[in-house]
Design an enzyme around this catalytic site. Structure first.
Site, mmCIF file in Angstrom:
data_model
loop_
_atom_site.group_PDB
_atom_site.id
_atom_site.type_symbol
_atom_site.label_atom_id
_atom_site.label_comp_id
_atom_site.label_asym_id
_atom_site.label_seq_id
_atom_site.Cartn_x
_atom_site.Cartn_y
_atom_site.Cartn_z
ATOM 1 N N ASP A 8 9.146 -4.569 4.017
ATOM 2 C CA ASP A 8 7.495 -4.147 3.729
ATOM 3 C C ASP A 8 7.157 -5.516 2.922
ATOM 4 O O ASP A 8 7.854 -6.274 2.352
ATOM 5 C CB ASP A 8 7.787 -2.777 2.931
ATOM 6 C CG ASP A 8 6.160 -2.747 2.113
ATOM 7 O OD1 ASP A 8 5.403 -2.514 2.945
ATOM 8 O OD2 ASP A 8 6.396 -2.645 1.129
ATOM 9 N N ASP A 10 3.609 -5.304 0.645
ATOM 10 C CA ASP A 10 2.960 -4.820 -0.681
ATOM 11 C C ASP A 10 3.948 -3.949 -1.472
ATOM 12 O O ASP A 10 4.238 -3.019 -1.012
ATOM 13 C CB ASP A 10 1.797 -4.485 -0.449
ATOM 14 C CG ASP A 10 0.495 -5.397 0.153
ATOM 15 O OD1 ASP A 10 0.553 -6.310 -0.969
ATOM 16 O OD2 ASP A 10 -0.205 -5.193 0.928
ATOM 17 N N LYS A 152 5.517 2.787 11.140
ATOM 18 C CA LYS A 152 6.495 1.897 10.857
ATOM 19 C C LYS A 152 7.683 2.144 11.932
ATOM 20 O O LYS A 152 8.309 1.174 12.441
ATOM 21 C CB LYS A 152 6.909 1.198 9.656
ATOM 22 C CG LYS A 152 5.630 0.421 8.961
ATOM 23 C CD LYS A 152 5.922 0.144 7.587
ATOM 24 C CE LYS A 152 4.716 -0.493 6.806
ATOM 25 N NZ LYS A 152 5.339 -1.055 5.524
ATOM 26 N N ASP A 175 8.217 0.334 -0.272
ATOM 27 C CA ASP A 175 8.036 0.889 -1.442
ATOM 28 C C ASP A 175 6.933 2.238 -1.371
ATOM 29 O O ASP A 175 6.571 2.764 -2.454
ATOM 30 C CB ASP A 175 7.089 -0.063 -2.534
ATOM 31 C CG ASP A 175 6.019 -0.279 -1.799
ATOM 32 O OD1 ASP A 175 5.455 -0.488 -0.605
ATOM 33 O OD2 ASP A 175 4.720 -0.381 -2.372
ATOM 34 N N ASP A 179 6.452 3.554 4.421
ATOM 35 C CA ASP A 179 7.767 3.207 4.958
ATOM 36 C C ASP A 179 8.718 4.371 5.360
ATOM 37 O O ASP A 179 9.840 4.056 5.636
ATOM 38 C CB ASP A 179 8.296 2.250 3.744
ATOM 39 C CG ASP A 179 7.596 1.018 3.487
ATOM 40 O OD1 ASP A 179 7.170 0.248 4.386
ATOM 41 O OD2 ASP A 179 7.212 0.895 2.495
#
Ligand SMILES: O=C(O)COP(=O)(O)O
Ligand SMILES: [Mg+2]
Length: 225
Positions: A8, A10, A152, A175, A179
């Site tokens: 990931d 951010d 994702k 995070d 995710d």
């Protein structure tokens, strides 16, 4: 053996201000297996990241709505952008705004979903998304109006088929709730310490450190799997 890696952006490769932590560049470039950058951001962001890190372009963008692999030079889009547009139009009709100004670079290259700034009211957006049968991700960086079934995890699985790898081989570091679907599919999932509850609940492991420090800690653990 070192596994292929999904990562990931951010909250994972960044520091607390959202800036990329330069220490992540070398380990990404030197990772001996394929690296897939999987983000909620629009396609140009992970493409540029791969370019400037110096790794092959293997990306999932828009929370799974867009996926590109340099290996087969194929760009795949999934998701109902028009439904996302209807949600956002209705939100605007109620007097709200996406919060990104007139030019809105956040959404300019977004083809399958739309993002709304965290400084805008969430509840009316949630209500309008539900009325349209759409999902809403709160990544901690933006609200995303996305299509059901697009995430994702689904996109990473499709990419794995194209890479001739299985998704269970992958390790992933992330995070936030966008995710979680990928965390559920990969063999080894790591939530950094700043992760939200949904990410932590689905991850196999949680790092002690936050942000890029947590990512680097996860890489050490993944290398010794
Ligand atoms: O675009 C966002 O809201 C979050 O992006 P990320 O998936 O790279 O953390
Ligand atoms: Mg993130």
């Amino acid at each position: 053996m070192t596994p292929p890696l999904a990562v990931d952006i951010d909250g994972t490769l960044t520091d607390g201000t959202g800036a990329l932590d330069p220490r992540v560049m070398t380990p990404l470039r030197e990772w001996p297996e394929p690296v897939v950058v999987a983000t909620g951001k629009a396609l140009p962001y992970p493409v540029a990241l791969c370019h400037f890190v110096g790794i092959p372009t293997r990306v999932v963008a828009e929370n799974g709505g867009a996926a590109y692999l340099e290996d087969d030079d194929e760009l795949v889009f999934v998701g109902d952008r028009e439904a996302a547009q209807r949600v956002v139009d209705a939100y605007r009709e109620r007097g709200y705004d996406l919060g990104y100004g007139d030019v809105d670079l956040t959404n300019r290259w977004r083809e399958t979903e739309l993002a709304v700034s965290l400084d805008q009211p969430l509840e009316p957006l949630r209500e309008l998304a539900a009325a349209e049968g759409m999902n809403l991700f709160d990544t901690g960086y933006a609200y995303h109006v996305t299509s059901p079934g697009v995430d994702k995890g689904t996109a990473l699985e499709a990419i794995c088929d194209r890479l001739d790898r299985s998704v269970e081989e992958f390790a992933m570091v992330g995070d936030s709730e966008n995710d979680a679907a990928a965390f559920e599919r990969v063999g080894h999932s790591y939530a950094v310490a700043n992760a939200d509850d949904a990410a932590k609940a689905t991850a196999d492991f949680e790092t002690e450190a936050s942000y890029a420090d947590g990512f680097l800690e996860a890489l050490d653990a993944i290398r010794s799997l």
